[in-house]
Design a protein around this motif. Sequence first.
Motif: not given
Length: 234
Positions: A121-149
Amino acid sequence: MTPSPVIELRDAGKSYPGGVHALRGVNLTVEEGELVAVVGPSGSGKSTMLNVMGTLDRPTTGTVKVAGYDVSELSDSRLSALRARHIGFVFQHFHLAAGRDAVDNVADGLLYAGVALRERRERAREALAGVGLERRLSHTPDELSGGEKQRVAIARALVGKPGLLLADEPTGALDTASGAIVMELLHELNASGTTICVITHDQAIADALPRRVRFRDGEIVSDSRAMRPTGDRG
Ligand SMILES: Nc1ncnc2c1ncn2[C@@H]1O[C@H](COP(=O)(O)OP(=O)(O)OP(=O)(O)O)[C@@H](O)[C@H]1O
Ligand SMILES: [Mg+2]
């Protein structure tokens, strides 16, 4: 010392029962650090080749080497290990697990790496920050746009730090703006050292990539490299 190519296909063929020849003797070498577009009409064998390159599928003839290993000489379990260590995949329709948040979807990319959940999970948070999604960590797929998914899917593909990313129509389900963000991300990843092969139907996207491999009827019909402008980085 010259390093082994990341991918080496030699006379790689793939036939299906009923006489479908999805790949007919394909020769292709991808060197470390390349960014390759694979283009061609529907049914021409692009996905088949990507799956063979990614060891998701074995060729029926010819040889496939990944990171210098001849895939035909590896057992299924050794092959899975090679894949987990060297290759990340991204698909058109994201393939995220519904009902699981972005962190857990990305953490799944480390399931076979022998890493404890907390660190996954720690490394997942880092990877998500790496793609600019540090503010979407707890969003499920249906709470994300296509590009975010798709950015979550890219983070999942990269969390294990594979040298090679294989993407099958990663922008195919996205609007132009989201697709552009995904392609920009792929360019950045490539600039920081990841080798990438990306299938696309979008001529403008293909034209912006340094190498283009064109398919027709299971064969490569052209393979062109753009000249690097002088003063380009690297
Ligand atoms: N499991 C299978 N069994 C039989 N034929 C198959 C199978 N998978 C693919 N094919 C055939 O192999 C050919 C190549 O398919 P492939 O999916 O590689 O095409 P593609 O270039 O990726 O097309 P698209 O742009 O539509 O995704 C097609 O004619 C397809 O019908
Ligand atoms: Mg396809």
